[in-house]
Design an enzyme around this catalytic site. Structure first.
Site, short mmCIF file in Angstrom:
data_model
loop_
_atom_site.label_atom_id
_atom_site.label_comp_id
_atom_site.label_asym_id
_atom_site.label_seq_id
_atom_site.Cartn_x
_atom_site.Cartn_y
_atom_site.Cartn_z
N HIS A 17 -55.52 81.20 66.52
CA HIS A 17 -54.66 80.74 65.19
C HIS A 17 -54.16 81.71 64.94
O HIS A 17 -53.45 82.71 65.62
CB HIS A 17 -56.36 81.33 64.43
CG HIS A 17 -56.66 82.69 65.04
ND1 HIS A 17 -56.50 84.09 63.68
CD2 HIS A 17 -57.66 83.85 65.16
CE1 HIS A 17 -56.27 85.14 64.21
NE2 HIS A 17 -57.33 84.70 64.98
N GLU A 88 -64.78 84.14 67.98
CA GLU A 88 -64.88 85.18 68.47
C GLU A 88 -65.57 86.21 68.62
O GLU A 88 -66.98 86.41 68.69
CB GLU A 88 -63.76 86.03 67.37
CG GLU A 88 -62.90 87.48 68.02
CD GLU A 88 -62.46 87.44 69.46
OE1 GLU A 88 -62.73 87.16 71.01
OE2 GLU A 88 -61.20 87.92 68.91
#
Length: 197
Positions: A17, A88
């Protein structure tokens, strides 16, 4: 542009990201849903020119807004499937804390070796990475994925058949592109490209 390489084997594009306030300051961002910064959004838009617009048989993203927004700004939001396994690392009590701050209390601490109290150990992240790899292998063609640094590093290690701890050797910058694939056959997984920014 990062091109689909000349190979008849599937390729797996990994995209970290774009920048967030916490990635900029080095704070561990696991399950906190931190948005992209303006710079992060701009870098995500630039991915449109860096990733082939077609040629992907599946597109997956972590549920985090930073990954989903990066996917959307890169032009793939309409085709994405959210996969919770791409989340994550769960940093538990270390959420929002920097490595330097953790090491003042626990000298020599390394997430890949020591894990996180009330969060995940490397083996937990490896199990999710293995599930993602099994899913990838059912796709007949190329795959594009959007996620976060520590998870993608473990995924790369597991792709190569290494222990999750080997992810410590694979650094990833924000809005980077990496490519997993194969060499001579589907029994020879390789990293074809890493951390292109």
């Amino acid at each position: 542009m990062v091109k689909l390489m000349s190979t008849h084997f599937p390729q797996i594009f990994l995209v970290r990201h774009g920048e967030t306030e916490w990635s900029l300051s080095g704070r561990h961002t696991g399950r906190s849903d931190i948005p992209l910064t303006e710079n992060g959004e701009a870098a995500a838009r630039l991915l449109k020119a860096r990733i082939p617009a077609s040629g992907f048989n599946a597109i997956f993203s972590s549920p985090s807004q930073r990954a989903r927004k990066t996917c959307e700004l890169a032009g793939f939001g309409s085709r994405v499937e959210i996969d919770d396994n791409l989340s994550e690392w769960d940093y538990g009590r270390y959420e929002g804390v920097t490595t330097k701050e953790i090491q003042t209390q626990k000298p020599g601490w390394n997430i890949f070796h020591d894990g996180c109290p009330d969060g995940e150990m490397a083996s937990d992240v490896a199990a999710r990475a293995d599930a993602v790899i099994n899913k990838i292998k059912t796709v007949d063609g190329n795959v594009l994925m959007f996620s976060s640094s520590h998870f993608l590093r473990v995924l790369a290690a597991r792709w190569l058949g290494l222990h999750a701890e080997a992810g410590a050797s694979f650094v990833l910058d924000t809005a980077s592109i990496s490519i997993l694939g194969y060499e001579h056959n589907l029994d020879e997984p390789v990293i074809r490209s890493w951390n292109q920014t």
